[in-house]
Design an enzyme around this catalytic site. Structure first.
Site, PDB file in Angstrom:
ATOM      1  N   ASN A 196      46.961  12.734  17.820  1.00 30.10           N
ATOM      2  CA  ASN A 196      48.186  13.515  17.657  1.00 30.10           C
ATOM      3  C   ASN A 196      47.903  14.662  16.684  1.00 30.10           C
ATOM      4  O   ASN A 196      47.527  14.423  15.533  1.00 30.10           O
ATOM      5  CB  ASN A 196      49.289  12.591  17.115  1.00 30.10           C
ATOM      6  CG  ASN A 196      50.611  13.319  16.972  1.00 30.10           C
ATOM      7  OD1 ASN A 196      50.659  14.431  16.456  1.00 30.10           O
ATOM      8  ND2 ASN A 196      51.676  12.698  17.414  1.00 30.10           N
ATOM      9  N   ASP A 227      50.115  17.150  15.835  1.00 31.10           N
ATOM     10  CA  ASP A 227      51.329  17.780  15.283  1.00 31.10           C
ATOM     11  C   ASP A 227      51.141  18.237  13.844  1.00 31.10           C
ATOM     12  O   ASP A 227      51.687  19.260  13.421  1.00 31.10           O
ATOM     13  CB  ASP A 227      52.499  16.777  15.254  1.00 31.10           C
ATOM     14  CG  ASP A 227      52.975  16.384  16.632  1.00 31.10           C
ATOM     15  OD1 ASP A 227      52.582  17.035  17.612  1.00 31.10           O
ATOM     16  OD2 ASP A 227      53.747  15.416  16.723  1.00 31.10           O
ATOM     17  N   HIS A 228      50.380  17.422  13.081  1.00 29.16           N
ATOM     18  CA  HIS A 228      50.274  17.667  11.640  1.00 29.16           C
ATOM     19  C   HIS A 228      49.529  18.970  11.342  1.00 29.16           C
ATOM     20  O   HIS A 228      49.714  19.560  10.285  1.00 29.16           O
ATOM     21  CB  HIS A 228      49.608  16.474  10.966  1.00 29.16           C
ATOM     22  CG  HIS A 228      50.261  15.189  11.395  1.00 29.16           C
ATOM     23  ND1 HIS A 228      51.468  14.791  10.909  1.00 29.16           N
ATOM     24  CD2 HIS A 228      49.918  14.277  12.335  1.00 29.16           C
ATOM     25  CE1 HIS A 228      51.833  13.661  11.503  1.00 29.16           C
ATOM     26  NE2 HIS A 228      50.896  13.331  12.370  1.00 29.16           N
ATOM     27  N   ARG A 275      59.888  22.264  14.790  1.00 30.77           N
ATOM     28  CA  ARG A 275      59.469  22.336  13.388  1.00 30.77           C
ATOM     29  C   ARG A 275      57.956  22.354  13.223  1.00 30.77           C
ATOM     30  O   ARG A 275      57.450  22.775  12.211  1.00 30.77           O
ATOM     31  CB  ARG A 275      60.062  21.193  12.585  1.00 30.77           C
ATOM     32  CG  ARG A 275      59.458  19.851  12.897  1.00 30.77           C
ATOM     33  CD  ARG A 275      59.870  18.843  11.873  1.00 30.77           C
ATOM     34  NE  ARG A 275      61.223  18.407  12.088  1.00 30.77           N
ATOM     35  CZ  ARG A 275      61.627  17.157  11.855  1.00 30.77           C
ATOM     36  NH1 ARG A 275      60.777  16.273  11.387  1.00 30.77           N
ATOM     37  NH2 ARG A 275      62.859  16.799  12.073  1.00 30.77           N
ATOM     38  N   HIS A 276      57.227  21.856  14.220  1.00 28.83           N
ATOM     39  CA  HIS A 276      55.770  21.976  14.098  1.00 28.83           C
ATOM     40  C   HIS A 276      55.170  22.573  15.381  1.00 28.83           C
ATOM     41  O   HIS A 276      54.845  23.753  15.402  1.00 28.83           O
ATOM     42  CB  HIS A 276      55.098  20.672  13.651  1.00 28.83           C
ATOM     43  CG  HIS A 276      55.611  19.399  14.254  1.00 28.83           C
ATOM     44  ND1 HIS A 276      55.647  19.174  15.605  1.00 28.83           N
ATOM     45  CD2 HIS A 276      56.088  18.273  13.670  1.00 28.83           C
ATOM     46  CE1 HIS A 276      56.114  17.955  15.817  1.00 28.83           C
ATOM     47  NE2 HIS A 276      56.410  17.381  14.667  1.00 28.83           N
ATOM     48  N   GLU A 309      54.962  14.201  23.810  1.00 32.57           N
ATOM     49  CA  GLU A 309      56.078  13.375  23.318  1.00 32.57           C
ATOM     50  C   GLU A 309      57.306  14.268  23.284  1.00 32.57           C
ATOM     51  O   GLU A 309      57.238  15.422  22.841  1.00 32.57           O
ATOM     52  CB  GLU A 309      55.809  12.912  21.887  1.00 32.57           C
ATOM     53  CG  GLU A 309      54.766  11.867  21.761  1.00 32.57           C
ATOM     54  CD  GLU A 309      54.508  11.542  20.292  1.00 32.57           C
ATOM     55  OE1 GLU A 309      55.267  11.993  19.410  1.00 32.57           O
ATOM     56  OE2 GLU A 309      53.518  10.865  20.033  1.00 32.57           O
ATOM     57  N   HIS A 368      51.818   4.796  16.016  1.00 29.34           N
ATOM     58  CA  HIS A 368      52.659   5.133  14.869  1.00 29.34           C
ATOM     59  C   HIS A 368      52.198   4.371  13.632  1.00 29.34           C
ATOM     60  O   HIS A 368      52.200   3.148  13.606  1.00 29.34           O
ATOM     61  CB  HIS A 368      54.146   4.864  15.095  1.00 29.34           C
ATOM     62  CG  HIS A 368      54.989   5.827  14.301  1.00 29.34           C
ATOM     63  ND1 HIS A 368      55.216   5.658  12.953  1.00 29.34           N
ATOM     64  CD2 HIS A 368      55.590   6.982  14.650  1.00 29.34           C
ATOM     65  CE1 HIS A 368      55.940   6.665  12.520  1.00 29.34           C
ATOM     66  NE2 HIS A 368      56.181   7.488  13.527  1.00 29.34           N
ATOM     67  N   ARG A 398      59.301  19.144  19.454  1.00 35.09           N
ATOM     68  CA  ARG A 398      60.637  18.751  18.989  1.00 35.09           C
ATOM     69  C   ARG A 398      61.649  19.834  19.318  1.00 35.09           C
ATOM     70  O   ARG A 398      61.306  21.016  19.397  1.00 35.09           O
ATOM     71  CB  ARG A 398      60.612  18.503  17.479  1.00 35.09           C
ATOM     72  CG  ARG A 398      59.716  17.340  17.061  1.00 35.09           C
ATOM     73  CD  ARG A 398      59.858  17.056  15.581  1.00 35.09           C
ATOM     74  NE  ARG A 398      61.099  16.364  15.313  1.00 35.09           N
ATOM     75  CZ  ARG A 398      61.193  15.064  15.020  1.00 35.09           C
ATOM     76  NH1 ARG A 398      60.128  14.318  14.928  1.00 35.09           N
ATOM     77  NH2 ARG A 398      62.366  14.521  14.800  1.00 35.09           N
ATOM     78  N   HIS A 433      54.094  16.501  19.979  1.00 34.39           N
ATOM     79  CA  HIS A 433      55.526  16.252  20.082  1.00 34.39           C
ATOM     80  C   HIS A 433      56.220  17.607  19.991  1.00 34.39           C
ATOM     81  O   HIS A 433      56.208  18.246  18.940  1.00 34.39           O
ATOM     82  CB  HIS A 433      55.962  15.336  18.937  1.00 34.39           C
ATOM     83  CG  HIS A 433      57.394  14.913  18.996  1.00 34.39           C
ATOM     84  ND1 HIS A 433      57.899  13.952  18.163  1.00 34.39           N
ATOM     85  CD2 HIS A 433      58.437  15.305  19.779  1.00 34.39           C
ATOM     86  CE1 HIS A 433      59.185  13.760  18.432  1.00 34.39           C
ATOM     87  NE2 HIS A 433      59.540  14.590  19.397  1.00 34.39           N
ATOM     88  N   GLU A 451      54.904   2.614  25.197  1.00 31.68           N
ATOM     89  CA  GLU A 451      54.086   2.771  23.995  1.00 31.68           C
ATOM     90  C   GLU A 451      54.759   1.915  22.925  1.00 31.68           C
ATOM     91  O   GLU A 451      55.912   2.174  22.535  1.00 31.68           O
ATOM     92  CB  GLU A 451      53.992   4.230  23.538  1.00 31.68           C
ATOM     93  CG  GLU A 451      53.181   4.342  22.241  1.00 31.68           C
ATOM     94  CD  GLU A 451      52.814   5.766  21.849  1.00 31.68           C
ATOM     95  OE1 GLU A 451      52.631   6.622  22.738  1.00 31.68           O
ATOM     96  OE2 GLU A 451      52.707   6.015  20.630  1.00 31.68           O
ATOM     97  N   THR A 490      59.155  10.221  13.869  1.00 30.73           N
ATOM     98  CA  THR A 490      59.908   9.295  14.703  1.00 30.73           C
ATOM     99  C   THR A 490      60.070   7.968  13.965  1.00 30.73           C
ATOM    100  O   THR A 490      59.094   7.405  13.474  1.00 30.73           O
ATOM    101  CB  THR A 490      59.151   9.065  16.032  1.00 30.73           C
ATOM    102  OG1 THR A 490      58.691  10.331  16.495  1.00 30.73           O
ATOM    103  CG2 THR A 490      60.054   8.446  17.073  1.00 30.73           C
TER     104      THR A 490
HETATM  105  N1  PXP Z   1      53.236   7.755  18.831  1.00 29.60           N
HETATM  106  C1  PXP Z   1      54.486   8.285  18.742  1.00 29.60           C
HETATM  107  C2  PXP Z   1      55.452   8.015  19.868  1.00 29.60           C
HETATM  108  C3  PXP Z   1      54.860   9.101  17.661  1.00 29.60           C
HETATM  109  O1  PXP Z   1      56.099   9.615  17.594  1.00 29.60           O
HETATM  110  C4  PXP Z   1      53.888   9.388  16.669  1.00 29.60           C
HETATM  111  C5  PXP Z   1      54.251  10.296  15.540  1.00 29.60           C
HETATM  112  O2  PXP Z   1      54.414  11.594  16.006  1.00 29.60           O
HETATM  113  C6  PXP Z   1      52.616   8.815  16.802  1.00 29.60           C
HETATM  114  C7  PXP Z   1      52.314   7.993  17.880  1.00 29.60           C
HETATM  115  C8  PXP Z   1      51.532   9.067  15.784  1.00 29.60           C
HETATM  116  O3  PXP Z   1      51.946   8.539  14.560  1.00 29.60           O
HETATM  117  P1  PXP Z   1      51.081   8.777  13.233  1.00 29.60           P
HETATM  118  O4  PXP Z   1      51.119  10.246  12.964  1.00 29.60           O
HETATM  119  O5  PXP Z   1      51.807   7.957  12.210  1.00 29.60           O
HETATM  120  O6  PXP Z   1      49.702   8.299  13.517  1.00 29.60           O
END
Ligand code: PXP
Length: 257
Positions: free
Chosen positions: A7, A9-10, A65-66, A86, A207, A61, A59, A167, A117
């Site tokens: 992921n 997003d960060h 925001r990201h 996502e 997550h 959103r 994701h 998931e 989330t």
């Molecule tokens: N899976 C889902 C459905 C999520 O919403 C997220 C967070 O965006 C993740 C996985 C990844 O989570 P983390 O960033 O805590 O590893």
């Protein structure tokens, strides 16, 4: 073989912290501000793939925001693995997904105030429109996953809604304060994965997974992909993204005897 979806997003969160107005209308972003908005999540996806990631997760959103629309469009054109989008079950984003055709969509609950989330979708209590959204996305050729807590009611409802995958939300497992709590969460995840498998639904998880707790998750049966973001990006700050992804992949590989 258990797969890793990274992921990213960060990476976009870091970019938006400085370039908040980088909404990327058509044209060269440099002409907009004179600076190149960085870091670029598209670059991060390339690094993750070169390290062996099996998929890229973003994701999109509603409040953008990201991740921005521009990011998802470029990822669609550039990544060589699988794009997992996502998203919330809302009309504008559904239309975006139908047009963009990610390989997979994972429907998640979305609240404006949350940092990330916070839990699984309440599929059991969801309006009938959720099953219609699943059908619409599948008709567009997209594999559909529902992000749910490890709870039998939600797994059954996800099956009834026509999902290809669930998931499993691993957030409660990740927040366990001691071994007993962690073992109880692994048991819940195992029961949920077994039920999903019995009902013919495939299983991913994600997550809050990190370099400390991921080995314990390997005990859960039927898992196909772990979607992990924050921990990999945190480690990447110090060792680089390729190395961080490689280290996570090594943790996920079954021990060879
Ligand atoms: N899976 C889902 C459905 C999520 O919403 C997220 C967070 O965006 C993740 C996985 C990844 O989570 P983390 O960033 O805590 O590893």
């Amino acid at each position: 073989m258990l797969k890793l979806g990274v992921n990213i997003d960060h990476v976009a969160t870091l970019r938006q912290a400085r370039y908040r107005s980088a909404q990327y209308p058509a044209g060269n972003p440099r002409e907009l501000s004179g600076a190149i908005p960085e870091p670029d999540p598209v670059w991060a996806a390339v690094e993750a793939e070169l390290a062996g990631a099996h998929g890229i997760t973003v994701h999109l959103r509603e409040d953008r925001r990201h991740i921005q629309d521009r990011d998802v469009r470029l990822l669609r054109q550039t990544i060589r693995t699988r794009l997992n989008l996502e998203m919330a079950d809302v009309p504008a984003i559904i239309a975006f997904a139908e047009e963009l055709k990610p390989d997979e969509v994972c429907l998640v609950p979305e609240k404006r105030q949350e940092v990330t989330t916070e839990g699984g979708l309440n599929v059991a209590g969801a309006p009938k429109s959720l099953a219609r959204t699943v059908a619409r996305l599948k008709k567009a050729g997209i594999v559909v996953s529902l992000f749910v807590d490890p709870d039998a009611r939600q797994i059954r409802a996800a099956t009834d809604a026509g999902a290809d995958f669930v998931e499993l939300h691993t957030g409660t497992f990740a927040n366990a304060r001691h071994e007993l709590e962690e073992a109880a969460e692994i048991k819940k995840l195992t029961t949920a994965a077994e039920l999903a498998h019995k009902l013919g639904v495939r299983v991913n998880a994600g997550h809050g997974l990190n370099y400390q707790n991921t080995p314990a998750i390997l005990a859960v049966p039927h898992l196909e992909t772990l979607n992990t973001g924050h921990s990999i990006m945190s480690r990447a700050l110090f060792v680089g993204l390729r190395q961080a992804v490689r280290e996570m992949l090594a943790l996920m590989a079954p021990p060879t005897r």
